[in-house]
Motif scaffolding. Structure first.
Motif, PDB file in Angstrom:
ATOM      1  N   LEU A 175       0.829  -1.202   0.000  1.00  0.00           N
ATOM      2  CA  LEU A 175       0.000   0.000   0.000  1.00  0.00           C
ATOM      3  C   LEU A 175       0.870   1.261   0.000  1.00  0.00           C
ATOM      4  CD1 LEU A 175      -2.325  -1.959   0.335  1.00  0.00           C
ATOM      5  CD2 LEU A 175      -3.407  -0.248   1.789  1.00  0.00           C
ATOM      6  N   ARG A 188      -4.245  -2.194  -3.418  1.00  0.00           N
ATOM      7  CA  ARG A 188      -5.334  -2.001  -2.449  1.00  0.00           C
ATOM      8  C   ARG A 188      -6.635  -2.615  -2.975  1.00  0.00           C
ATOM      9  NH1 ARG A 188      -8.328  -2.444   0.839  1.00  0.00           N
ATOM     10  NH2 ARG A 188      -9.417  -0.954   2.165  1.00  0.00           N
ATOM     11  N   ARG A 192      -8.666  -5.897  -1.592  1.00  0.00           N
ATOM     12  CA  ARG A 192     -10.087  -5.802  -1.211  1.00  0.00           C
ATOM     13  C   ARG A 192     -10.894  -6.877  -1.936  1.00  0.00           C
ATOM     14  NH1 ARG A 192     -11.341  -0.725  -2.927  1.00  0.00           N
ATOM     15  NH2 ARG A 192     -10.465   0.356  -1.143  1.00  0.00           N
ATOM     16  N   ARG A 210       0.278   0.198   6.585  1.00  0.00           N
ATOM     17  CA  ARG A 210      -1.030   0.426   5.965  1.00  0.00           C
ATOM     18  C   ARG A 210      -1.578  -0.879   5.402  1.00  0.00           C
ATOM     19  NH1 ARG A 210      -1.194   4.554   1.539  1.00  0.00           N
ATOM     20  NH2 ARG A 210      -3.396   4.066   1.717  1.00  0.00           N
ATOM     21  N   THR A 211      -0.689  -1.693   4.864  1.00  0.00           N
ATOM     22  CA  THR A 211      -1.150  -2.985   4.339  1.00  0.00           C
ATOM     23  C   THR A 211      -1.657  -3.857   5.493  1.00  0.00           C
ATOM     24  OG1 THR A 211       0.556  -2.772   2.650  1.00  0.00           O
ATOM     25  CG2 THR A 211      -0.514  -4.919   2.857  1.00  0.00           C
ATOM     26  N   VAL A 214      -5.195  -2.911   6.535  1.00  0.00           N
ATOM     27  CA  VAL A 214      -6.340  -3.358   5.718  1.00  0.00           C
ATOM     28  C   VAL A 214      -6.438  -4.878   5.647  1.00  0.00           C
ATOM     29  CG1 VAL A 214      -6.217  -1.257   4.318  1.00  0.00           C
ATOM     30  CG2 VAL A 214      -5.162  -3.366   3.460  1.00  0.00           C
TER      31      VAL A 214
END
Ligand SMILES: Nc1nc2c(c(=O)[nH]1)N[C@H]1C(S)=C(S)[C@@H](COP(=O)(O)OP(=O)(O)OC[C@H]3O[C@@H](n4cnc5c(=O)[nH]c(N)nc54)[C@H](O)[C@@H]3O)O[C@H]1N2
Ligand SMILES: Nc1nc2c(c(=O)[nH]1)N[C@H]1C(S)=C(S)[C@@H](COP(=O)(O)OP(=O)(O)OC[C@H]3O[C@@H](n4cnc5c(=O)[nH]c(N)nc54)[C@H](O)[C@@H]3O)O[C@H]1N2
Ligand code: SF4
Ligand SMILES: [Mo]
Length: 761
Positions: A175, A188, A192, A210-211, A214
């Motif tokens: 990310l 991203r 998802r 950040r990875t 999520v």
């Protein structure tokens, strides 16, 4: 001219996004994602949008610079610059031999068509053994492991992101980085989609990235210990009867028993303390991996640039094989790049494999890997007198003074060279040491095709973009600059006939291809093929050749496909060549024609891992006040190694060059958020502001690399105003991963102290 709207592939990182660039009278007014791009479908990151700022940056070099007797740089014509290079470089070659001139190749060279196809021509002409590159501070462990297992350095299994049900990511933060050895715009969105189809994403990282945020699960791991974790996961597969390589690998894998035996030495309970992961979690990670309908294990720079980088890279694919996920949809698969690869050419299914150590560095005797020596030998090779000493250096799109270990030492070494040439676009921490700087072009002034990165695509894609703008009058494209240097180092003087050298290069390329068994042009007349490539010259001629003899090529009438450069020119948004395809057994190029699951070099190194396990476990248990902290890196979305900090849109806002410290460690060491701390390692000391955060695990600290832009003699006004400090002052040039010679940039032992205490002590 009015308004023009064109599309171009972004050359800044591995994601290869399509950009739509609007310009009015030659000035860029808008850059957005190209929604029609077959791969990126409109995705863009802030760096892509900053290409206009890069194009217009007043500090970006546009004319050659030559160092004056007083040490300052003066602008020069191209003729003057090459005359100076010939005057200074030729006597060094004549007197001290080829090895006296070294070359360092930086990362942007992998994203630049000219540099990618023509730097190798310069290296061949130069004939030095002292070639080094950013690969030796990056991905060589993965390529070495892949080479040993599958037969070529480009046979790197890629997670089939768009079909997998379970993705285990170790030491990567796509990310922020936008993916590496996994060419995939919009990671991203692709993650998802895994979650939306009921799959799971797990991230193993000493930081909550950040990875990790999520992902469905984030597991902290102590830096450098992934090889232990992965071995323990293999151990679980073995002890719980979960080893199942799958029918598609029947008869294709050698060494399963050997790996099983080795894994028996790493039960989860024994590695738990060292890794900082409890045994139950390790067991569950292994079970979930085995149970998933399809799964891929993916490890990147947090696993490669460590003391066991090649081992960890190997075990990533051992897990992919043992869980039946290698070479099947949703697993880890091999790309089939349109320009071909060593694993698409020649006889399928078997080959020479890879060998290392065919020659060694002079001072430390470190073996070559893929024809290169570690960047970490540069300083000592420059500073140690004797026959074969490096006296001159050519850098091509590289900033080793910031990006490679023990930067302080390397900076002094660069100052001791007799002569240095840099092909670069800035006067920065490295190029300030050069005697001549030859500028490259803005990305908007050159054509692009990602010859290197499509080899690691999560889909097979081909996309070519012509230059958007003409370069300034008289400024050569970089391939011409490289060939003019070829003229100098081959004794043809500063004004060699670049067109003639290029014709020779193209002729040789065709001759080689026509002599390759299995090539669609095997046995054909060289002149006939060259005539078909006319009137193209330079990279476009070579690219057209590669595409046409490649796996989807028209083969000059004899291929299975239709691809050619002309076909790509007619498809500005790219051509989608489909999802990854199962490629075993043809993809293999090992001498045995099998997957080597237990390569001898890796097996022989397992004792070292056992030894380190004991030391790591002791360190994890220690409450000694002077126990080291372990330093890891930190990429930021608006950054690109060391070189995009001169662009205001990317550096504005809060200072990002801080050291992350866990609250427990901050309390113990008396460190305050926002205050500076002194960070020390064997090689040096830096002062950097503290950022207290529990996004990093206790015992670990994190500093981004690529900063430290306050060096005298540079000309990057914005970067200097956001200087930060260079974390590679702390990386050790003497402590390398032994199998691949790669730098250890993660898991470095450091100590932290408040500034006042350190000064008083
Ligand atoms: N501590 C630590 N250190 C690291 C890393 C880390 O994670 N932690 N990462 C490592 C990795 S993965 C890499 S790849 C290396 C990168 O190491 P390098 O490639 O040596 O460094 P870069 O910062 O990418 O510098 C690129 C240089 O190329 C120039 N340049 C940019 N575009 C062009 C162009 O089109 N033409 C020409 N001629 N020049 C151009 C820039 O001005 C700059 O001087 O850094 C490594 N260093
Ligand atoms: N924005 C941005 N994008 C980039 C670059 C950039 O500098 N900035 N550089 C480009 C280049 S040259 C490359 S090679 C790629 C790299 O792409 P990635 O490999 O995705 O690089 P990072 O984002 O540095 O992620 C590495 C992660 O490893 C973690 N880590 C550190 N040590 C360990 C460890 O021992 N074990 C585990 N499991 N994790 C660990 C770090 O905390 C970090 O989150 O990015 C490319 N893209
Ligand atoms: S993700 Fe990479 S390729 Fe895409 S726009 Fe950003 S820098 Fe360019
Ligand atoms: Mo890299």
């Amino acid at each position: 001219m009015g308004e023009t709207v064109s599309v171009q592939t972004c050359p800044l990182c591995e994601a290869t996004c399509g950009l739509q660039v609007t310009a009015v009278d030659g000035r860029v007014t808008k850059i957005r994602g190209d929604e029609d791009d077959v791969f990126s479908k409109g995705f863009i990151c802030p760096k892509g949008g900053s290409l206009a700022a890069l194009h217009e940056d007043p500090d970006r070099l546009r004319v050659p610079l030559v160092k004056q007797p007083d040490g300052s740089f003066g602008e020069a014509t191209w003729d003057e610059a090459f005359a100076e290079i010939d005057r200074r470089l030729s006597p060094i070659l004549a007197e001290h031999g080829r090895d006296a001139v070294a070359a360092y190749l930086g990362n942007p060279g992998a994203h630049n068509l000219s540099l990618l196809l023509y730097t190798r021509v310069l290296l061949k002409a130069l004939g030095t053994k002292n070639i080094t590159s950013a690969s030796t501070v990056d991905q060589y462990p993965k390529q070495l492991a892949s080479g040993l297992m599958f037969g070529t350095a480009l046979s790197v299994p890629i997670p089939d992101l768009d079909r997998t049900d379970h993705l285990l990511i170790l030491g990567a933060n796509p990310l922020a980085s936008n993916g590496s050895l996994m060419t995939a715009p919009d990671v991203r969105g692709r993650l998802r989609a895994i979650q939306e189809r009921g799959g799971k994403v797990v991230v193993v990282d000493p930081r909550r990235t950040r990875t990790a945020q999520v992902a469905d699960e984030h597991v902290f791991v102590r830096p450098g210990t992934d090889a232990l974790l992965l071995f323990a996961m293999v151990n679980v597969l073995v002890t719980e009867g979960l080893v199942a390589p799958g029918e598609h690998l029947d008869g294709l894998v050698d060494g399963v028993d050997r790996v099983v035996e080795l894994a028996e030495g790493f039960p989860p309970e024994e590695v738990a303390a060292a890794c900082g992961i409890d045994a139950g979690t390790i067991r569950r990670l292994a079970r979930e991996l085995a149970a998933a309908p399809s799964a891929a294990v993916y490890g990147r720079i947090g696993t490669t640039t460590t003391a066991f980088g090649t081992t960890a890279s190997w075990l990533v694919d051992v897990l992919n094989v043992l869980t039946g996920n290698l070479d099947r949809p949703g697993g880890a698969m091999f790309s089939t790049p349109a320009v071909g690869s060593p694993n698409t050419s020649g006889a399928p299914g078997r080959g020479r494999g890879v060998r290392t150590g065919r020659f060694s560095s002079r001072v430390r005797g470190l073996g070559e890997v893929f024809g290169e020596l570690p960047a970490s030998v540069l300083a000592e090779e420059i500073q140690t007198p004797g026959a074969g000493q490096i006296r001159a250096l050519i850098t091509v799109a590289g900033n080793p003074a910031v990006s490679t270990p023990n930067s302080d030492r390397l900076a002094s070494a660069l100052g001791e060279l007799d002569f240095m040439v840099a092909i670069d676009i800035y006067l920065n921490e490295t190029t300030r040491h050069a005697d001549v700087i030859l500028p490259g072009l803005s990305p908007l002034e050159r054509s692009h095709y990602d010859v290197a990165l499509y080899a690691f695509g999560v889909r097979d894609v081909a996309n070519y973009s012509p230059p958007l703008f003409d370069p300034p009058e008289g400024t050569p494209t970089e391939w011409r600059t490289l060939l003019r240097l070829v003229g100098v180092v081959t004794g043809q003087g500063p004004d060699a006939d670049v067109g003639a050298i290029d014709a020779f290069v193209a002729g040789e390329a065709v001759r080689r291809e026509a002599g390759t068994t299995g090539s669609p042009i095997a046995g054909r007349e060289v002149d006939e093929i060259l005539a078909a490539l006319a009137p193209r010259v330079g990279p476009e001629r070579l690219l057209d050749l590669l595409l046409r003899v490649g796996p989807y090529g028209d083969g000059f009438g004899a291929g299975d496909g239709t691809l050619s450069l002309a076909a790509l020119e007619a498809a500005p948004h790219g051509i989608d060549l489909g999802a990854l395809k199962p490629r075993l057994p043809d993809v293999l190029r090992t001498p045995s024609g099998k997957i080597e699951l237990a390569p001898e070099a890796l097996v022989a190194d397992v004792d070292r891992l056992h030894e380190r396990l004991v030391a790591w476990a002791a360190e994890a248990d220690s409450d000694a006040p002077d126990r080291p902290l372990r330093l890891v890196g930190r990429r930021d979305l608006r950054s690109n190694n060391s070189w995009m900090h001169n662009l205001e849109p990317l550096v504005k806002g809060k200072d990002r060059c801080t050291v992350w410290v866990h609250p427990d460690d901050a309390a113990r060491l008396g460190l305050t958020d926002g205050e500076p701390t002194i960070v020390s390692a064997r090689t040096g000391t830096i002062e950097v502001p503290v950022q207290v955060t529990d996004d990093v695990m206790p015992g670990v600290v994190s500093i981004p690399h690529g900063w430290g832009h306050d060096q005298p003699g540079t000309a990057m006004a914005v970067a200097t105003a956001h200087a930060g400090v260079n974390s590679n002052v702390l990386a050790d040039d003497q402590d390398l991963e032994p199998l691949s010679g790669t730098a250890i940039l993660n898991g470095i032992a450091v100590t932290l102290a408040p500034v006042a205490v350190a000064v008083g002590a």
